[in-house]
Design a protein around this motif. Structure first.
Motif, PDB file in Angstrom:
ATOM      1  N   GLY A 146      -1.989  35.526  29.685  1.00 34.52           N
ATOM      2  CA  GLY A 146      -3.003  35.233  28.688  1.00 34.52           C
ATOM      3  C   GLY A 146      -2.605  35.801  27.343  1.00 34.52           C
ATOM      4  N   ASP A 147      -2.050  37.014  27.351  1.00 33.09           N
ATOM      5  CA  ASP A 147      -1.652  37.677  26.117  1.00 33.09           C
ATOM      6  C   ASP A 147      -0.166  37.976  26.020  1.00 33.09           C
ATOM      7  OD1 ASP A 147      -3.893  37.903  24.403  1.00 33.09           O
ATOM      8  OD2 ASP A 147      -4.777  39.433  25.693  1.00 33.09           O
ATOM      9  N   PHE A 148       0.612  37.664  27.041  1.00 32.33           N
ATOM     10  CA  PHE A 148       2.059  37.880  27.006  1.00 32.33           C
ATOM     11  C   PHE A 148       2.768  36.525  27.087  1.00 32.33           C
ATOM     12  CE2 PHE A 148       1.497  42.275  29.161  1.00 32.33           C
ATOM     13  CZ  PHE A 148       1.289  42.873  27.930  1.00 32.33           C
ATOM     14  N   THR A 149       3.588  36.230  26.088  1.00 32.77           N
ATOM     15  CA  THR A 149       4.299  34.951  26.031  1.00 32.77           C
ATOM     16  C   THR A 149       5.788  35.220  25.888  1.00 32.77           C
ATOM     17  OG1 THR A 149       2.403  33.841  25.013  1.00 32.77           O
ATOM     18  CG2 THR A 149       4.548  32.782  24.776  1.00 32.77           C
ATOM     19  N   TRP A 150       6.569  34.826  26.890  1.00 31.81           N
ATOM     20  CA  TRP A 150       8.012  35.060  26.887  1.00 31.81           C
ATOM     21  C   TRP A 150       8.710  33.900  26.181  1.00 31.81           C
ATOM     22  CZ3 TRP A 150      11.571  38.391  26.791  1.00 31.81           C
ATOM     23  CH2 TRP A 150      12.879  38.127  27.207  1.00 31.81           C
ATOM     24  N   THR A 151       9.504  34.226  25.176  1.00 31.13           N
ATOM     25  CA  THR A 151      10.215  33.194  24.413  1.00 31.13           C
ATOM     26  C   THR A 151      11.641  32.996  24.895  1.00 31.13           C
ATOM     27  OG1 THR A 151      11.166  34.678  22.743  1.00 31.13           O
ATOM     28  CG2 THR A 151       8.894  33.892  22.368  1.00 31.13           C
ATOM     29  N   GLY A 152      12.118  33.840  25.783  1.00 28.07           N
ATOM     30  CA  GLY A 152      13.521  33.844  26.164  1.00 28.07           C
ATOM     31  C   GLY A 152      14.285  34.937  25.452  1.00 28.07           C
ATOM     32  N   ARG A 153      13.685  35.458  24.377  1.00 34.32           N
ATOM     33  CA  ARG A 153      14.274  36.553  23.626  1.00 34.32           C
ATOM     34  C   ARG A 153      13.292  37.704  23.429  1.00 34.32           C
ATOM     35  NH1 ARG A 153      17.215  35.346  17.964  1.00 34.32           N
ATOM     36  NH2 ARG A 153      18.486  34.108  19.416  1.00 34.32           N
TER      37      ARG A 153
END
Length: 292
Positions: A146-153
């Protein structure tokens, strides 16, 4: 202009007009998702501005919409795991809120609202039962994807309404990835995943007015080519979307946002989440990504 026919949830295609110049070729990657059927879905309390217990809710319709979302992922080639829904936990369908998985490491959730607190342990047990041993339950309030979004970096980390800002440092220690803190300021967009989503490596879409001035500056520096969503995009939870690097699964009302991502070479795929939206959720809320 050229007309692009997109997949819609009802009969017949949805046609958008997209400028003719060639966009980058986008390549999808197979994903693994964890979902929970809304067998007990209802709105019996209010913990965000979208929830109104006085409005009628159809669990049957929510189940049909969820099933269509699951089948959409499977049709796109993704693997979908499911966890058993539990009585008395109507929001357990929003599996994204119960865990963050990066490189096989699992950081569990600690909910702010007592009504959802029990969900976290059901997901913890699912991971243990499915062979995960690197599972850490947080000390600080943390509502997972919900509040953590992984971009790959980077792990983009939201705070302001649900997740404790101290949970950002905890996530960095547990997951071993760099964390970028972002302040949410509009209570309608109480989680990061209703204000921002990742399209592909180093490319995001977001609604600037959901963030503090400092956070907007950070996002402009990190993602100068980002897709900028409008108020209408955000208001239908259009940013609560899921991308596999080519296909972007998003609510059927988010036609303007769909046009923007199509211009960037992505293929929008529409789903109807109208019933689930009554609890403030959309495609991403129903979808935890398992990154092994």
């Amino acid at each position: 202009m050229t007309s692009v026919s997109l997949v819609g949830p009802g009969e017949g295609p949805i046609v958008l007009d997209v400028p003719a110049p060639a966009a980058p070729v986008r390549v999808p990657t197979n994903r693994r998702y964890l979902m929970c059927p809304p067998e007990h879905f209802t709105v019996e309390y209010s913990i965000n501005p979208w929830m109104d217990p006085s409005r009628p809710v159809s669990t049957e319709l929510a189940m049909r919409q969820w099933t269509a979302l699951k089948e959409t992922y499977e049709r796109l080639g993704h693997r979908v795991e499911t966890i058993e829904a539990q009585p008395g936990l109507p929001d357990m369908v929003f599996s994204a809120n119960s865990g963050t998985v990066v490189d096989g490491k699992v950081l569990g959730a600690r909910f702010r609202a007592p009504q959802r607190a029990a969900e976290a342990d059901h997901f913890r047990r699912w991971f243990l039962d499915n062979g995960y041993r690197d599972v850490v339950m947080p000390e600080c309030t943390n509502e997972a994807e919900g509040d953590f979004t992984w971009t790959g970096r980077y792990l983009l980390a939201g705070t302001g309404f649900r997740t404790d800002p101290r949970a950002h440092a905890e996530a960095q220690e547990v997951l071993g990835v760099p964390v970028v803190s972002l302040q949410l300021t509009d209570p309608r967009y109480y989680h990061l995943d209703v204000a921002l989503f990742v399209l592909d490596d180093d490319l995001i879409a977001y609604y600037p007015d959901a963030f503090s001035p400092g956070s907007r500056s950070v996002l402009r520096r990190l993602f100068p080519d980002a897709v900028i969503a409008t108020e209408a995009d955000a208001a239908c939870l259009g940013l609560n979307a899921v991308s596999d690097g080519r296909h972007v699964v998003l609510p059927v009302e988010a036609t303007h946002l769909a046009e923007q991502v199509a211009r960037r070479g992505f293929e929008p795929v529409f789903v109807d989440i109208s019933e689930l939206r009554k609890s403030g959720g959309g495609p991403k809320c129903c979808t935890m990504e398992i990154r092994d």
